[in-house]
Each structure stands twice: as structure tokens, then as C-alpha cells.
Design an enzyme around this catalytic site. Structure first.
Site, PDB file in Angstrom:
ATOM      1  N   GLU A 212       0.841  -1.283  -0.111  1.00 11.15           N
ATOM      2  CA  GLU A 212       0.024  -0.017   0.012  1.00 11.15           C
ATOM      3  C   GLU A 212       0.849   1.304  -0.051  1.00 11.15           C
ATOM      4  OE1 GLU A 212      -2.655  -0.530   3.437  1.00 11.15           O
ATOM      5  OE2 GLU A 212      -3.302  -2.525   2.601  1.00 11.15           O
TER       6      GLU A 212
ATOM      7  N   HIS B 282      -4.039   3.155   5.433  1.00 14.62           N
ATOM      8  CA  HIS B 282      -3.962   2.085   4.665  1.00 14.62           C
ATOM      9  C   HIS B 282      -4.501   2.567   3.425  1.00 14.62           C
ATOM     10  CE1 HIS B 282      -3.551  -1.438   7.797  1.00 14.62           C
ATOM     11  NE2 HIS B 282      -3.663  -0.347   8.465  1.00 14.62           N
TER      12      HIS B 282
ATOM     13  N   GLU C 167      -8.545   4.417   4.869  1.00 12.93           N
ATOM     14  CA  GLU C 167      -8.299   3.754   3.757  1.00 12.93           C
ATOM     15  C   GLU C 167      -8.224   4.491   2.715  1.00 12.93           C
ATOM     16  OE1 GLU C 167      -7.633   0.486   3.432  1.00 12.93           O
ATOM     17  OE2 GLU C 167      -8.127  -0.637   5.454  1.00 12.93           O
TER      18      GLU C 167
END
Length: 439
Positions: free
Chosen positions: A180, A302, A377
Site C-alpha cells: 500500500e 492504509h 483507507e
């Protein structure tokens, strides 16, 4: 003559390395976006995820999933498509050759400094070298800190930004899943803004808190994703048989192995042989505990999915200060959307994405009693997934910085992050909700 022999030897070694040490390529690997509509279809995808480790599930097939992202090798492509067609599953090809996207990722050499260039992904040596430079450039404000050591002996290096004693802290953790790359990139941008921005609001929050920032908390995996296997997620500790690696965000000692993780060492979500079995999570958690009573806000970064998650991953029940955290998070995501129109969904892990335990934010919330804990995210929603184009680094980072300022502002409005006091925050939130319902 001896020099010629040495030169020839080095040349041959170079040729051998090109043949045998070439980085794994994903030529003609296909990224699918699958749209399951029934419980049977979800169940089928879950069985595939569990039993066919040749398929790389970028998102999990959970109930109510709008889509499931799966990366398939050319060898497995026909079989996967047959299964989807046979079971009437709608799908589309998001990318027909993922290697083309990987080839477009700009990666700076280990000697190139970051310093304001936000159109490039940086290797670990470059990031760590830059952190050292910041400590020299902003001596008295920036200190290099260490959150432990990885299995392969690399430091988990970060920085502390402090403008004086007796301040509460904000903790930032990035790069725990190595593929990531947008996570460390965004964390680096935030670090740079806190030190060099001319924006009054950013300067104020930089001064008001101690910032503990770790851009890469899985250094071995991050190096491996750059040098050998772009889609590597776990750490690099050998486990059982020929398997390598543990999912570090399933290895924290909070409802370990209860939901959303695997006991299969070959799985990307392998939780390890026990909680805190890995040197990275064990040492980082020890560091966090050493300052736990100071932390007012914990942020984990993330990708992907455009979600702002709050604890917990084992239940959808609104426990702890769920309503406060949700209210603050939604306000922050509204601010995030202003600059570029990027839309995020806010909720706890279990309700917004899936049941998943053993993650860092749940442990930080329950064990250290940190008032506000969030997991970003970051971009996007599946068009590029883990291979986010470098031209999206800057806008992703800018909108994220906007949202952090709003998180802090809204938290203070509810009584959080004001000299460490959270007394009355939940009561105030209940009053606000009651007034809203009456209007």
C-alpha cells in the site's frame, strides 16, 4: 591479468543476477471487479479466497459487498471466468495487464531526497534518509525515534515533532501493509506540511501537539515490495513449511484470530502463531505503550477503498465513544471532499468494511484507552487499487491533510484534545443529537 579476471567474474555475476534475480513481473495479470448479488455467490467467492491462493483477493467477499477485486494470473484467468459465468456473477475487467500500471509507477532511487517532490514513490532508504535530514534541518523540533526492529534487522524509524514540553500527542502509523505505497507517501507529506507549511491552521496544530510519526512500520515487506514482489503484503519472517510472512495488521493482541484472518501461513491474512508473535508488532506496541497516556489521537493509514474506519472490527455495536468518533469522522470526511470531490464512507470496521480483528487501531483503543482512533483507507475505489498512479499522490495527501485539520477542530468542539480533557464530550454529543432531532 588479475583485474581482468575479477572484472569478468563481476560481469558474469551481473548476468546471472539478471537471469535469476529479476523482480517478479505481473505481465498479463488481470484485475477483475466482481459484483456478487446473492449469498450463494458471496459464499462461492469466500471459498475461492480460502482455498485458491493463486488468486489475489484485493478486497474481501463479505456480505453486502458492492464489489470484490481479484487479481488473476494468465494461468488462472480462464478458470476464474468460467466460475463467474457458470454462477451468473456479473464482472468487469478493471485492468487487463496490471504490469502496465506497475511500470508507470515512478520510484525514486534510494539516494534521491523527497523534499517537496510528491509525484514519486520512494524506497525505504530514501524515506529514512529524509527523516534524518529533517532532524538536522529542524534540530530542536524534530527528533529521530525508533519503534523497534524488524525480523530482518531493519529499524522501524520515525520522527517526533515537538515545539515544547507537556503536550498531548498525535500518533501516525503508516505502511504496515507493504504493497500500500500511497500510505507512506501520504504520511511523508503530512510530516512535511507540519514542518514547512505556511498555513496558519497547520502551523497551529504542529505547535499544539507532539507528533509521533512512523511512515513505514513494515520495513522488510516494504523493501520486498519494491525489490522483488510488488504485491507483497505481510512481513518477511519464515513461518511454517515454505511460507513466509504474517499479516501485521492481524497480529495485535485484541480479539486475535476472532474474525477476518487466516490460520493458513500461505494466506495474505495469516494472523501468525499467536498475538504479537512478530517483532514488528511486539516492539511497536511496546513503544506505543510507553507514551500511551499522552496520545489523544491515533491515525493509521492504509489503502484502498476511501473509508474512514473507527474501532472495532469484531462488532457493529456502538461501543466506547462510537457516536462522538463517528460524528467527528463524518465532519472530517465532508471537509476532505471539498478540494477534489473525493467521497469517503465513515463507520466502524465491522459495519463499513467487514469483520476483522487483531488490528492496530482496536488494540490502541482498548489497551491504551486513546480517546480518538481512526484508520484511513486511502484512494481509490478499485480503478487502480494498490497501484495508485503517482500523479494521485499529491491530491490524496492534500485532501487527507485537510481532513486531519478538521478532525482536530471537530474533536476540540466536542471537548476532546483540549489539554487532554475529554470530560463531558459524550454528554455534549448527546445534547447536540437531541437538539438536531428536535429541529
Amino acid at each position: 591479468m588479475e583485474m581482468k579476471i575479477i572484472s569478468l567474474f563481476l560481469y558474469l555475476m551481473g548476468i546471472l543476477c539478471l537471469v535469476y534475480c529479476e523482480k517478479f513481473r505481473f505481465d498479463n495479470y488481470t484485475l477483475y471487479k466482481i459484483y456478487p448479488k446473492t449469498e450463494i455467490q458471496i459464499s462461492l467467492l469466500q471459498k475461492l479466497q480460502e482455498n485458491d491462493l493463486n488468486l489475489d483477493f484485493w478486497t474481501d467477499p463479505v456480505p453486502n459487498a458492492k464489489y470484490v477485486m481479484v487479481l488473476s494470473s494468465p494461468k488462472n484467468k480462464e478458470s476464474l471466468e468460467n466460475i463467474m459465468n457458470k454462477n451468473a456473477m456479473a464482472f468487469e475487467v478493471a485492468q487487463s495487464n496490471i504490469q502496465e500500471s506497475i511500470d508507470k509507477e515512478l520510484v525514486a532511487s534510494s539516494t534521491r531526497m523527497i523534499d517537496g517532490r510528491w509525484n514519486t514513490y520512494y524506497k525505504l532508504d530514501a524515506i529514512y534518509g529524509w527523516l534524518d535530514t529533517l532532524a538536522t534541518r529542524y534540530s530542536g523540533v524534530v527528533t529521530v525515534i525508533y519503534g523497534g526492529t524488524s525480523y530482518e534487522g531493519r529499524p522501524i524509524k520515525g520522527v517526533k515533532i515537538s515545539h515544547g514540553p507537556n503536550k498531548k500527542a498525535i500518533f501516525i502509523e503508516g505502511g504496515i501493509h507493504s504493497r500500500e505505497w500511497i500510505s507512506p507517501a501520504t504520511v511523508n507529506y503530512i510530516t512535511n506540511e507540519l514542518l514547512s507549511s505556511k498555513d496558519d491552521k497547520i502551523q497551529a496544530v504542529a505547535r499544539d501537539f507532539d507528533w509521533y510519526i512512523f511512515p513505514v512500520t513494515n520495513p522488510d515487506g516494504y523493501v520486498w515490495s519494491h525489490e522483488e514482489f510488488r504485491m507483497w503484503r505481510k512481513n518477511r519472517r519464515p513461518t511454517i513449511g515454505n511460507s513466509i510472512g504474517v499479516d501485521l495488521n492481524r497480529n495485535w493482541n485484541n480479539n486475535w484470530l476472532a474474525q477476518g484472518s487466516s490460520t493458513n501461513p500461505a494466506s495474505d491474512s495469516y494472523a501468525g502463531p499467536g498475538p504479537f508473535s512478530e517483532p514488528e508488532t511486539r516492539s511497536l506496541s511496546t513503544f506505543i505503550s510507553s507514551i500511551g497516556d499522552k496520545i489523544d489521537l491515533y491515525l493509521s493509514f492504509h489503502s484502498f477503498g476511501q473509508l474512514l474506519l473507527i474501532p472495532f472490527g469484531n462488532t457493529t455495536e456502538p461501543i466506547a465513544n462510537y457516536h462522538d468518533a463517528l460524528h467527528i469522522g463524518k465532519k472530517a470526511m465532508k471537509t476532505l471532499s471539498v478540494r477534489f470531490g473525493t467521497q469517503y464512507v465513515t463507520g466502524n470496521i465491522a459495519e463499513a468494511i467487514y469483520l476483522a480483528t487483531g488490528g492496530s487501531i482496536d488494540w490502541v483503543k482498548e489497551r491504551e484507552q486513546v480517546p480518538l482512533v481512526y484508520c484511513y483507507e486511502l484512494r481509490d475505489r478499485g480503478t487502480h487499487g494498490f497501484v495508485l498512479p503517482p500523479e494521485q499522490i499529491l491530491p490524496t495527501s492534500q485532501e487527507t491533510m485537510d481532513s486531519i485539520l478538521e478532525l482536530i477542530h471537530e474533536a476540540r468542539e466536542l471537548g476532546y484534545m483540549n489539554s487532554g480533557s475529554t470530560v463531558g464530550a459524550s454528554i455534549l454529543m448527546m445534547i447536540l443529537l437531541l437538539i438536531t432531532n428536535l429541529l
